[in-house]
Design an enzyme around this catalytic site. Structure first.
Site, PDB file in Angstrom:
ATOM      1  N   LYS B 156       0.839  -1.200   0.000  1.00 54.25           N
ATOM      2  CA  LYS B 156       0.000   0.000   0.000  1.00 54.25           C
ATOM      3  C   LYS B 156       0.869   1.244   0.000  1.00 54.25           C
ATOM      4  O   LYS B 156       1.927   1.274   0.629  1.00 54.25           O
ATOM      5  CB  LYS B 156      -0.903   0.025   1.240  1.00 54.25           C
ATOM      6  CG  LYS B 156      -1.955  -1.061   1.243  1.00 54.25           C
ATOM      7  CD  LYS B 156      -2.946  -0.809   2.349  1.00 54.25           C
ATOM      8  CE  LYS B 156      -4.197  -1.661   2.169  1.00 54.25           C
ATOM      9  NZ  LYS B 156      -5.240  -1.264   3.119  1.00 54.25           N
ATOM     10  N   ARG B 290     -14.031  13.270   5.838  1.00 52.74           N
ATOM     11  CA  ARG B 290     -14.965  14.013   4.985  1.00 52.74           C
ATOM     12  C   ARG B 290     -16.289  13.271   4.953  1.00 52.74           C
ATOM     13  O   ARG B 290     -16.399  12.185   5.481  1.00 52.74           O
ATOM     14  CB  ARG B 290     -14.395  14.092   3.570  1.00 52.74           C
ATOM     15  CG  ARG B 290     -14.017  12.686   3.077  1.00 52.74           C
ATOM     16  CD  ARG B 290     -13.797  12.567   1.626  1.00 52.74           C
ATOM     17  NE  ARG B 290     -13.153  11.330   1.269  1.00 52.74           N
ATOM     18  CZ  ARG B 290     -13.760  10.172   1.062  1.00 52.74           C
ATOM     19  NH1 ARG B 290     -15.061  10.080   1.223  1.00 52.74           N
ATOM     20  NH2 ARG B 290     -13.098   9.078   0.744  1.00 52.74           N
TER      21      ARG B 290
END
Lengths: 78, 443
Positions: B156, B290
């Site tokens: 990742k 968010r």
């Protein structure tokens, strides 16, 4: 005069990544099937390949510009 | 807060404008060349043209957005999702201009955007994390780290997000082969080639918890969503609550999310993502600082207006409710209707949306930024609409989803409508027995 056209609408990029060199420059010889640019369509990157061999006379679109399908993006000489 | 600039486009811009208007706040829209006729532009009280169609020259141009906010007398900026919503630099520019960013503090966005820092925070909050490694630079380092972490591993990008740049490796040989490509991809996508390894949890579901925290020390969750139906790590169907979750597991996972939000002093709406194994073990993946695309399914099963709460929190007000007021009422499913061609490997396909017949009836909500006749431009993402279907239980929600899909007609571009019709009839989906690789195994 031969040209390479955009096969799809999107955003045109001359380099694989911002800090990488351009795939090809003016005056470079290219061969059919060679990747010469990217067009980003809805966040996916599609390679633009030369459909014939030749020498790059000029790019007709700036890096980061919008292109439309069928638009001339590179002029080839010879 | 009197006027909020919505620094986004499409359905989420529409969603934020609606929440602002319902709260008595004026909304300012922004648009690029391609979006001058956007529905959100028409719904807003004012609109500002911020640049060319390419996102880099408009919705990713923070200077143009801040200028638009200042010139329209806005006192706050809502970033929506995607684009600049998780860029600490954007939040900082807004703050520096004397405006309120509708989202958490710059330092929180920074911490959660740094995978290693986020994992550290989770550990401090006693939230389980997937076994992983520090950043690895060479093949030798990576192989040594993988022995500790345990194969299979996922590579990742430390600066990554949105599922991009992730590659699996099942053996040391495969790891040596994919590391350079993962580094190159991370560098090009995020301008940072740091890669770390994580154990690949096999057969896990993607379960995420919606949290809300105000500036007065109140932190709550509005339960979890299951987003296991993914294709190439992009979500296609989401459900709330997660089907088949034992009440005890539900309690533990929601509590863990609240603990993490508290630990980092979170303020705003956020989502804590977990992998949940078949035996009820869960591991923190990341926190999104968010509003999420799939937030509506949480709204319809808890009756909490998440975007309205975001605006309240940004205005310095306390949450309008506390944890005891939040209860799960029914079940919801969201289907993402994308302009993608299922017959051509889901290639995103721009075009003219010649027809868009939207469904209706009880338990059907459609969030979209398009109307029939609009052009789906090549410059942005491929989502046409979110179909949110809900009812007193999961069976009713799924039945209404089938009914809604039968009414939904999209012409002019290929879409995922037919894909959803097929998926809803899959036995594993009907019973909720799906995991994050289920869909890929099916296609």
């Amino acid at each position: 005069m031969a040209t390479i056209k955009a096969a799809m609408p999107g955003v045109f990029y001359r380099r694989p990544a911002p800090e990488k060199p351009a795939y090809v420059d003016d005056g470079d010889a290219i061969s059919a099937g060679q990747t010469i640019a990217l067009i980003e369509v809805m966040k996916t990157f599609n390679e633009v390949k030369a459909d014939e061999s030749g020498t790059v006379a000029a790019f007709l679109v700036e890096d980061g510009d919008e292109v439309d399908v069928g638009q001339d993006i590179v002029r080839l000489e010879g | 807060m009197r006027r909020v600039l919505v620094a986004n486009r499409g359905e989420i811009a529409v969603r934020v404008i609606r929440a602002a208007h319902a709260a008595g706040i004026e909304a300012v829209a922004v648009h690029s060349d391609a979006d001058a006729e956007g529905q959100w532009v028409r719904l807003a009280d004012a609109a500002v043209h911020i640049g060319k169609s390419a996102a880099a020259k408009s919705y990713l141009n923070s200077a143009a957005l801040v200028e638009a906010a200042v010139s329209t007398g806005s006192d706050a900026v809502h970033p929506g999702y995607g684009f600049l919503s998780e860029r600490p630099g954007f939040a900082k520019e807004i703050g520096d201009a004397g405006l309120t960013f509708v989202g958490p503090a710059v330092s929180t966005i920074e911490m959660m955007g740094d995978k290693a820092a986020a994992r550290g925070a989770a550990e401090r909050a006693d939230v389980p994390i997937v076994p992983g490694s520090p950043p690895v630079a060479t093949v030798d380092e990576a192989v040594a780290a993988a022995e500790d972490v345990g194969f299979p591993v996922l590579l990742k990008a430390a600066a990554g997000g949105g599922g991009r740049g992730i590659r699996p490796a099942h053996t040391a040989e495969e790891l040596a082969e994919v590391l350079p490509a993962a580094q190159a991809e991370a560098r090009s996508a995020f301008n940072d080639d740091s890669i770390y390894l994580e154990r690949a949890i096999v057969g896990a579901r993607h379960v995420e918890v919606q949290v809300l925290a105000d500036g007065h020390g109140n932190v709550v969750h509005t339960f979890e969503r299951d987003c296991s139906v993914q294709r190439r790590r992009q979500k296609l169907i989401e459900e709330a609550p997660a089907p088949g979750l034992a009440p005890e597991t539900r309690q533990r996972i929601n509590d863990a999310a609240v603990r993490l939000a508290r630990q980092v002093g979170y303020v705003g709406a956020g989502t804590v993502e977990f992998l949940l194994t078949p035996d009820g073990e869960f591991f923190f993946i990341e926190m999104n600082t968010r509003i999420q695309v799939e937030h509506p399914i949480s709204e319809v099963v808890t009756d909490v207006d998440l975007v309205a709460e975001q605006l309240r929190i940004a205005a310095g007000l306390p949450l309008s409710f506390d944890q005891d007021d939040v209860s799960l009422d029914g079940a919801a499913v969201e289907l993402r209707i994308n302009a993608e061609d299922p017959d051509n490997d889901f290639q995103p396909t721009p075009g003219n949306l010649s027809r868009l017949d939207l469904p209706g009836g009880p338990g059907v909500r459609v969030d979209t930024g398009f109307v029939a006749g609009d052009r789906i431009s090549p410059f942005y993402d491929s989502m046409i609409a979110k179909l949110i279907c809900f009812g007193p239980d999961r069976d009713v929600a799924l039945a209404r989803a089938r009914q809604a899909l039968s009414e939904l007609h999209v012409d002019g571009v290929p879409s995922t409508v037919a894909t959803h019709r097929r998926l809803l009839d899959e036995p594993e989906l009907r019973t909720g027995a799906v995991h994050t690789r289920w869909l890929e195994g099916l296609c």
